[in-house]
Scaffold this motif. Structure first.
Motif, PDB file in Angstrom:
ATOM      1  N   ALA A  81       0.753  -1.278   0.006  1.00  0.00           N
ATOM      2  CA  ALA A  81      -0.018   0.119  -0.105  1.00  0.00           C
ATOM      3  C   ALA A  81       0.832   1.427   0.074  1.00  0.00           C
ATOM      4  CB  ALA A  81      -0.846   0.074   1.255  1.00  0.00           C
ATOM      5  N   GLY A  82       1.845   1.202   0.705  1.00  0.00           N
ATOM      6  CA  GLY A  82       2.807   2.406   0.701  1.00  0.00           C
ATOM      7  C   GLY A  82       3.297   2.675  -0.689  1.00  0.00           C
ATOM      8  N   VAL A  83       3.856   1.518  -1.084  1.00  0.00           N
ATOM      9  CA  VAL A  83       4.484   1.770  -2.684  1.00  0.00           C
ATOM     10  C   VAL A  83       3.463   2.457  -3.731  1.00  0.00           C
ATOM     11  CG1 VAL A  83       5.364   0.339  -4.732  1.00  0.00           C
ATOM     12  CG2 VAL A  83       6.249   0.110  -2.328  1.00  0.00           C
ATOM     13  N   LEU A  84       2.340   1.744  -3.694  1.00  0.00           N
ATOM     14  CA  LEU A  84       1.224   2.135  -4.350  1.00  0.00           C
ATOM     15  C   LEU A  84       0.703   3.831  -4.005  1.00  0.00           C
ATOM     16  CD1 LEU A  84      -1.349  -0.647  -4.599  1.00  0.00           C
ATOM     17  CD2 LEU A  84      -0.041   0.346  -6.438  1.00  0.00           C
ATOM     18  N   ALA A  85       0.545   4.253  -2.858  1.00  0.00           N
ATOM     19  CA  ALA A  85       0.123   5.488  -2.493  1.00  0.00           C
ATOM     20  C   ALA A  85       1.492   6.363  -2.949  1.00  0.00           C
ATOM     21  CB  ALA A  85       0.293   5.604  -0.937  1.00  0.00           C
ATOM     22  N   TYR A  86       2.878   6.026  -2.721  1.00  0.00           N
ATOM     23  CA  TYR A  86       3.833   6.725  -3.133  1.00  0.00           C
ATOM     24  C   TYR A  86       3.697   7.213  -4.803  1.00  0.00           C
ATOM     25  CZ  TYR A  86       8.512   8.265  -4.403  1.00  0.00           C
ATOM     26  OH  TYR A  86       9.670   8.995  -4.968  1.00  0.00           O
ATOM     27  N   TYR A  87       3.819   5.913  -5.494  1.00  0.00           N
ATOM     28  CA  TYR A  87       3.655   5.991  -7.027  1.00  0.00           C
ATOM     29  C   TYR A  87       2.229   7.035  -7.247  1.00  0.00           C
ATOM     30  CZ  TYR A  87       2.375   4.933 -11.741  1.00  0.00           C
ATOM     31  OH  TYR A  87       2.205   4.861 -13.116  1.00  0.00           O
ATOM     32  N   PHE A  88       1.136   6.746  -6.851  1.00  0.00           N
ATOM     33  CA  PHE A  88       0.035   7.645  -7.236  1.00  0.00           C
ATOM     34  C   PHE A  88       0.308   9.081  -6.861  1.00  0.00           C
ATOM     35  CE2 PHE A  88      -2.089   3.545  -7.546  1.00  0.00           C
ATOM     36  CZ  PHE A  88      -2.618   3.503  -9.206  1.00  0.00           C
ATOM     37  N   GLY A  89       0.848   9.478  -5.752  1.00  0.00           N
ATOM     38  CA  GLY A  89       1.157  10.841  -4.954  1.00  0.00           C
ATOM     39  C   GLY A  89       2.223  11.353  -6.040  1.00  0.00           C
ATOM     40  N   LEU A  90       3.171  10.522  -6.350  1.00  0.00           N
ATOM     41  CA  LEU A  90       4.082  11.062  -7.413  1.00  0.00           C
ATOM     42  C   LEU A  90       3.424  11.503  -8.620  1.00  0.00           C
ATOM     43  CD1 LEU A  90       7.203  11.768  -7.528  1.00  0.00           C
ATOM     44  CD2 LEU A  90       7.146   9.623  -8.682  1.00  0.00           C
ATOM     45  N   ARG A  91       2.595  10.780  -9.317  1.00  0.00           N
ATOM     46  CA  ARG A  91       2.204  10.964 -10.406  1.00  0.00           C
ATOM     47  C   ARG A  91       1.021  12.316 -10.343  1.00  0.00           C
ATOM     48  NH1 ARG A  91      -1.415   6.635 -13.330  1.00  0.00           N
ATOM     49  NH2 ARG A  91      -2.631   8.373 -14.051  1.00  0.00           N
ATOM     50  N   ARG A  92       0.348  12.323  -9.135  1.00  0.00           N
ATOM     51  CA  ARG A  92      -0.339  13.499  -8.932  1.00  0.00           C
ATOM     52  C   ARG A  92       0.073  14.905  -8.763  1.00  0.00           C
ATOM     53  NH1 ARG A  92      -5.385  14.257  -4.552  1.00  0.00           N
ATOM     54  NH2 ARG A  92      -5.905  16.400  -5.481  1.00  0.00           N
ATOM     55  N   ARG A  94       3.500  15.548  -9.775  1.00  0.00           N
ATOM     56  CA  ARG A  94       3.800  15.958 -11.289  1.00  0.00           C
ATOM     57  C   ARG A  94       2.805  16.605 -12.305  1.00  0.00           C
ATOM     58  NH1 ARG A  94       7.756  10.786 -13.016  1.00  0.00           N
ATOM     59  NH2 ARG A  94       9.449  11.277 -11.417  1.00  0.00           N
ATOM     60  N   ARG A  95       1.601  15.837 -12.133  1.00  0.00           N
ATOM     61  CA  ARG A  95       0.623  16.419 -13.102  1.00  0.00           C
ATOM     62  C   ARG A  95       0.143  18.050 -12.482  1.00  0.00           C
ATOM     63  NH1 ARG A  95      -4.633  13.607 -12.120  1.00  0.00           N
ATOM     64  NH2 ARG A  95      -3.027  12.240 -11.418  1.00  0.00           N
ATOM     65  N   GLN A  96       0.290  18.190 -11.085  1.00  0.00           N
ATOM     66  CA  GLN A  96      -0.178  19.540 -10.728  1.00  0.00           C
ATOM     67  C   GLN A  96       1.137  20.429 -10.839  1.00  0.00           C
ATOM     68  OE1 GLN A  96      -0.787  18.715  -6.441  1.00  0.00           O
ATOM     69  NE2 GLN A  96      -2.908  18.298  -6.583  1.00  0.00           N
ATOM     70  N   GLY A  97       2.387  19.799 -10.738  1.00  0.00           N
ATOM     71  CA  GLY A  97       3.386  20.768 -11.239  1.00  0.00           C
ATOM     72  C   GLY A  97       3.222  21.271 -12.452  1.00  0.00           C
ATOM     73  N   GLU A  98       2.977  20.440 -13.492  1.00  0.00           N
ATOM     74  CA  GLU A  98       3.024  20.884 -14.750  1.00  0.00           C
ATOM     75  C   GLU A  98       1.832  21.503 -15.049  1.00  0.00           C
ATOM     76  OE1 GLU A  98       2.261  16.960 -17.033  1.00  0.00           O
ATOM     77  OE2 GLU A  98       4.560  16.246 -16.648  1.00  0.00           O
ATOM     78  N   ALA A  99       0.510  21.629 -14.414  1.00  0.00           N
ATOM     79  CA  ALA A  99      -0.438  22.525 -14.601  1.00  0.00           C
ATOM     80  C   ALA A  99      -0.127  23.878 -14.124  1.00  0.00           C
ATOM     81  CB  ALA A  99      -1.487  22.037 -13.717  1.00  0.00           C
ATOM     82  N   ARG A 100       0.907  23.972 -12.985  1.00  0.00           N
ATOM     83  CA  ARG A 100       1.242  25.217 -12.429  1.00  0.00           C
ATOM     84  C   ARG A 100       2.049  25.870 -13.499  1.00  0.00           C
ATOM     85  NH1 ARG A 100       1.972  22.599  -6.390  1.00  0.00           N
ATOM     86  NH2 ARG A 100      -0.264  22.951  -5.761  1.00  0.00           N
ATOM     87  N   ALA A 101       2.841  25.210 -13.693  1.00  0.00           N
ATOM     88  CA  ALA A 101       3.979  25.831 -14.748  1.00  0.00           C
ATOM     89  C   ALA A 101       3.283  26.099 -16.138  1.00  0.00           C
ATOM     90  CB  ALA A 101       5.018  24.763 -15.081  1.00  0.00           C
ATOM     91  N   ALA A 102       2.307  25.477 -16.549  1.00  0.00           N
ATOM     92  CA  ALA A 102       1.453  25.890 -17.516  1.00  0.00           C
ATOM     93  C   ALA A 102       0.712  27.296 -17.364  1.00  0.00           C
ATOM     94  CB  ALA A 102       0.759  25.020 -18.283  1.00  0.00           C
ATOM     95  N   ALA A 103       0.262  27.127 -16.140  1.00  0.00           N
ATOM     96  CA  ALA A 103      -0.556  28.392 -15.622  1.00  0.00           C
ATOM     97  C   ALA A 103       0.227  29.696 -15.569  1.00  0.00           C
ATOM     98  CB  ALA A 103      -1.432  28.265 -14.739  1.00  0.00           C
ATOM     99  N   ARG A 104       1.680  29.317 -15.112  1.00  0.00           N
ATOM    100  CA  ARG A 104       2.293  30.563 -15.140  1.00  0.00           C
ATOM    101  C   ARG A 104       2.933  30.874 -16.323  1.00  0.00           C
ATOM    102  NH1 ARG A 104       6.205  28.022 -11.335  1.00  0.00           N
ATOM    103  NH2 ARG A 104       7.018  27.215 -13.209  1.00  0.00           N
ATOM    104  N   ASP A 105       3.092  30.117 -17.318  1.00  0.00           N
ATOM    105  CA  ASP A 105       3.255  30.707 -18.764  1.00  0.00           C
ATOM    106  C   ASP A 105       2.159  31.174 -19.312  1.00  0.00           C
ATOM    107  OD1 ASP A 105       5.852  29.621 -18.140  1.00  0.00           O
ATOM    108  OD2 ASP A 105       5.584  27.674 -19.284  1.00  0.00           O
ATOM    109  N   GLY A 106       1.158  31.422 -18.833  1.00  0.00           N
ATOM    110  CA  GLY A 106      -0.015  31.953 -19.224  1.00  0.00           C
ATOM    111  C   GLY A 106      -0.888  31.338 -20.244  1.00  0.00           C
ATOM    112  N   ARG A 107      -0.653  30.002 -20.098  1.00  0.00           N
ATOM    113  CA  ARG A 107      -1.523  29.217 -21.086  1.00  0.00           C
ATOM    114  C   ARG A 107      -2.231  28.246 -20.121  1.00  0.00           C
ATOM    115  NH1 ARG A 107       2.311  24.872 -22.983  1.00  0.00           N
ATOM    116  NH2 ARG A 107       4.196  25.168 -22.146  1.00  0.00           N
ATOM    117  N   THR A 108      -3.113  27.183 -20.599  1.00  0.00           N
ATOM    118  CA  THR A 108      -3.819  26.331 -19.983  1.00  0.00           C
ATOM    119  C   THR A 108      -2.794  24.964 -20.223  1.00  0.00           C
ATOM    120  OG1 THR A 108      -5.238  25.700 -21.554  1.00  0.00           O
ATOM    121  CG2 THR A 108      -6.129  27.377 -19.864  1.00  0.00           C
ATOM    122  N   ALA A 109      -3.198  24.020 -19.418  1.00  0.00           N
ATOM    123  CA  ALA A 109      -2.394  22.828 -19.581  1.00  0.00           C
ATOM    124  C   ALA A 109      -2.974  21.936 -20.761  1.00  0.00           C
ATOM    125  CB  ALA A 109      -2.605  21.822 -18.355  1.00  0.00           C
TER     126      ALA A 109
END
Length: 127
Positions: A81-92, A94-109
């Protein structure tokens, strides 16, 4: 209540029902050990079918008691369960970081994904 909260509540109720209903309905009352594991059930079935059967292999480690075996199984489940939680947390994350970077650049993800896929046609240049 949001749609996701309703779905989560429904799933939680189903899991609780799966845990409580066998106990409430007495589904294992006719057995000596009502909730024994599948290994024990398989061993019982094999000895009924072929009493002289001998296993091909012996276990590498035989725990000293059922409690130790249960503890090792719980530890294995917790690690998984810890390995799965880490993996899904990491994926989420990364996705949130990409969305923030896209918003900072003035465009949507979504627009950024379309640009990188080569499907966006910003000024109608292809028309």
């Amino acid at each position: 209540m949001s749609r996701n909260a309703k779905i989560n509540t429904l799933l939680l109720a189903i899991v609780a029902a799966l845990a409580v209903l066998p106990l409430a309905l007495g589904l294992g009352d006719h057995k000596e050990e009502p909730f024994a594991g599948a290994d024990g059930e398989a061993e019982t079935a094999i000895t009924e079918i072929a009493p002289d059967y001998e296993p091909w292999f012996a276990p590498l480690y035989e725990p000293p008691s059922g409690e130790v075996e249960s503890a090792l199984f719980a530890l294995q489940a917790a690690l998984g369960a810890g390995v799965l939680a880490y993996y899904f947390g990491l994926r989420r994350g990364r996705r949130q970081g990409e969305a923030r970077a896209a918003a900072r650049d003035g465009r949507t993800a979504d627009a950024g994904a379309a640009d990188s896929a080569g499907t966006a046609d910003p000024a109608g240049a292809g028309a």
